[in-house]
Design an enzyme around this catalytic site. Structure first.
Site, short mmCIF file in Angstrom:
data_model
loop_
_atom_site.label_atom_id
_atom_site.label_comp_id
_atom_site.label_asym_id
_atom_site.label_seq_id
_atom_site.Cartn_x
_atom_site.Cartn_y
_atom_site.Cartn_z
N LYS A 32 -9.66 -0.82 -5.80
CA LYS A 32 -9.15 0.60 -4.23
C LYS A 32 -10.31 0.90 -4.07
CE LYS A 32 -7.48 2.34 -0.80
NZ LYS A 32 -6.77 2.61 -0.28
N ASP B 85 0.96 2.61 3.20
CA ASP B 85 0.30 4.35 3.06
C ASP B 85 1.52 5.04 3.15
OD1 ASP B 85 -1.77 4.82 2.27
OD2 ASP B 85 -2.07 5.44 5.01
N HIS C 296 0.46 -1.06 -0.16
CA HIS C 296 0.04 0.30 -0.38
C HIS C 296 0.84 1.55 -0.04
CE1 HIS C 296 -3.65 2.14 1.58
NE2 HIS C 296 -2.87 3.57 1.20
N HIS D 159 -4.63 -0.52 6.25
CA HIS D 159 -3.54 0.42 6.87
C HIS D 159 -5.30 -0.26 8.43
CE1 HIS D 159 -7.01 3.13 5.02
NE2 HIS D 159 -6.06 3.73 3.82
N HIS E 292 -10.37 0.90 2.30
CA HIS E 292 -10.29 1.61 3.27
C HIS E 292 -11.66 2.35 3.93
CE1 HIS E 292 -8.53 6.30 4.61
NE2 HIS E 292 -10.35 6.30 4.79
N HIS F 269 1.16 5.39 -1.78
CA HIS F 269 1.64 6.75 -2.80
C HIS F 269 1.88 7.39 -3.96
CE1 HIS F 269 -2.84 6.47 -0.56
NE2 HIS F 269 -2.55 5.89 -0.07
C1 NCD Z 1 -4.27 8.92 2.07
C2 NCD Z 1 -3.16 9.91 0.58
O1 NCD Z 1 -2.92 11.45 1.38
O2 NCD Z 1 -3.11 10.28 -0.35
N1 NCD Z 1 -4.06 9.53 2.98
C3 NCD Z 1 -3.59 9.27 4.07
O3 NCD Z 1 -4.22 10.11 5.02
N2 NCD Z 1 -4.16 8.18 5.01
C4 NCD Z 1 -5.07 8.62 1.60
C5 NCD Z 1 -5.25 7.55 2.12
O4 NCD Z 1 -4.53 6.05 2.10
O5 NCD Z 1 -6.59 7.24 3.12
ZN ZN Z 2 -3.14 5.26 1.79
#
Ligand code: NCD
Ligand code: ZN
Length: 367
Positions: A122, A270, A29, A197, A159, A31
């Site tokens: 997702k 995450d 996971h 998460h 999520h 970003h």
């Molecule tokens: C994530 C993001 O910034 O893309 N932010 C977070 O607080 N975890 C999105 C997510 O996974 O909820």
């Molecule tokens: Zn995330």
């Protein structure tokens, strides 16, 4: 590197620091964002991880297999431009996800499953987190796609938070599990589901109560911190992520399950970059950036309760097995030597990116 010394602890002389060599981890996971952000995020991720599951919450989101293919090409291009070593470049393997919307069709799912590069879909409840405006407004719109996912064995990543204004932010995960996730598990008994998460003992207990097709990722911040770190002595925006940090009792339960050797729980950082000015803001963005030092963070959490021997399977085995992928055959060595987390990294448009625990010292580092 050889594969023969995985999970070996070495401390041959009292003077030499403890080292642990583990199978190369994957991040289930992450970003990476898009455009120029990839210069920073891809270089950091590729230093530690082989497979990474790239979250689809771009603007606009990654909605189809065709979107996922072009996004993956942009990630690969950014990888080639980084100066990380050639072996890491060949090992790095971005695995893509589709963003579930009210309009995701069975045909979208079929194409994604047949693309060979889409690992999962997702589900963001609309409004739950960063870039979730196009997310699902009601699960009743999702039945055809969920049926197809079960049929094509494409996992659902969730999520797990309700978004209703009358639900307290600290109760949103538990409520989603009770109101929505129970139903999905009931209606699609063979669908592979990852509760992403997880932040509560309730989520851990839910996952434990399901069959092998339901698992969870756990972030470093939810193992190391609780809501006091976020709020006591002043608001600390770099600890703000969603789902929000919970009470210390939940943190303790997450540490317990993460280090239990149960294959339902595995690594998902995450890591979620937002420029420093967007975090240190009157309306700060949600997300902690940990891609570069996630392994020292996890090692610190596991070693903190005497469970460093459980690190390798959590980081490098259970996720791959859940997804039905081969285990990596390279290794990485962590050493119990202090590292200072950088204060910032260079980021897009001349901004900076502040990592989780910026400027602090961690007791573990990557050799
Ligand atoms: C994530 C993001 O910034 O893309 N932010 C977070 O607080 N975890 C999105 C997510 O996974 O909820
Ligand atoms: Zn995330």
């Amino acid at each position: 590197m050889s594969n023969s010394h995985t999970n070996t602890l070495e401390n041959s002389q009292n003077s030499s620091p403890l080292t642990i060599t583990i199978r190369q981890p994957d991040d289930w996971h992450i970003h990476l964002r898009d455009g120029n952000a990839l210069t920073t995020t891809v270089a950091h991720a590729a230093q530690s991880f082989n497979r990474v599951i790239c979250m689809p919450n771009l603007v606009p989101p990654v909605k189809t297999a065709a979107d996922a293919i072009t996004y993956r090409q942009r990630i690969e291009q950014a990888l080639m431009q980084t100066n990380i070593d050639a072996q890491r470049k060949t090992q790095f393997n971005p695995r893509m996800t589709l963003y579930f919307t009210d309009n995701t069709s069975a045909a979208d799912i079929k194409q994604a499953a047949e693309s060979g590069i889409v690992q999962a879909v997702k589900l963001y409840p609309a409004g739950a987190t960063t870039n979730s405006a196009d997310g699902v407004t009601d699960l009743k719109h999702c039945t055809a796609a969920l049926d197809a996912m079960q049929q094509y064995e494409l996992p659902l990543l969730v999520h797990s938070e309700v978004t209703r204004a009358d639900v307290d932010i600290f109760d949103r995960e538990k409520q989603f599990i009770e109101n929505n996730l129970q139903q999905i598990v009931h209606d699609y008994p063979e669908l592979k589901i990852v509760v992403e998460h997880i932040t509560t003992g309730d989520a851990a207990d839910f996952v434990l109560a399901q069959k092998d097709n339901v698992a969870a990722t756990i972030t470093p911040q939810h193992l190391l911190f609780n809501r006091n770190h976020l709020l006591v002595g002043g608001i600390k925006p770099h600890f703000y992520c969603l789902p929000i940090l919970k009470k210390a009792t939940h943190q303790a339960r997450l540490l317990e399950v993460a280090t239990s050797g149960n294959p339902k729980f595995f690594l998902g950082t995450d890591s979620a970059p937002h420029a420093t000015h967007a975090k240190e803001n009157a309306c700060g963005c949600a997300g902690c950036y940990s891609a570069a030092h996630a392994l020292p963070l996890y090692a610190t959490a596991f070693d903190g309760i005497g469970k460093i021997d459980k690190l390798e399977d959590f980081c490098s085995r259970f996720g791959a097995e859940f997804y039905g992928l081969p285990l990596n055959d390279t290794t990485i060595t962590l050493v119990k030597t202090d590292m200072t987390v950088p204060a910032t990294y260079a980021y897009i448009d001349d901004s900076t990116l502040t990592p989780l625990l910026a400027g602090d010292t961690l007791p573990w580092s990557i050799q």
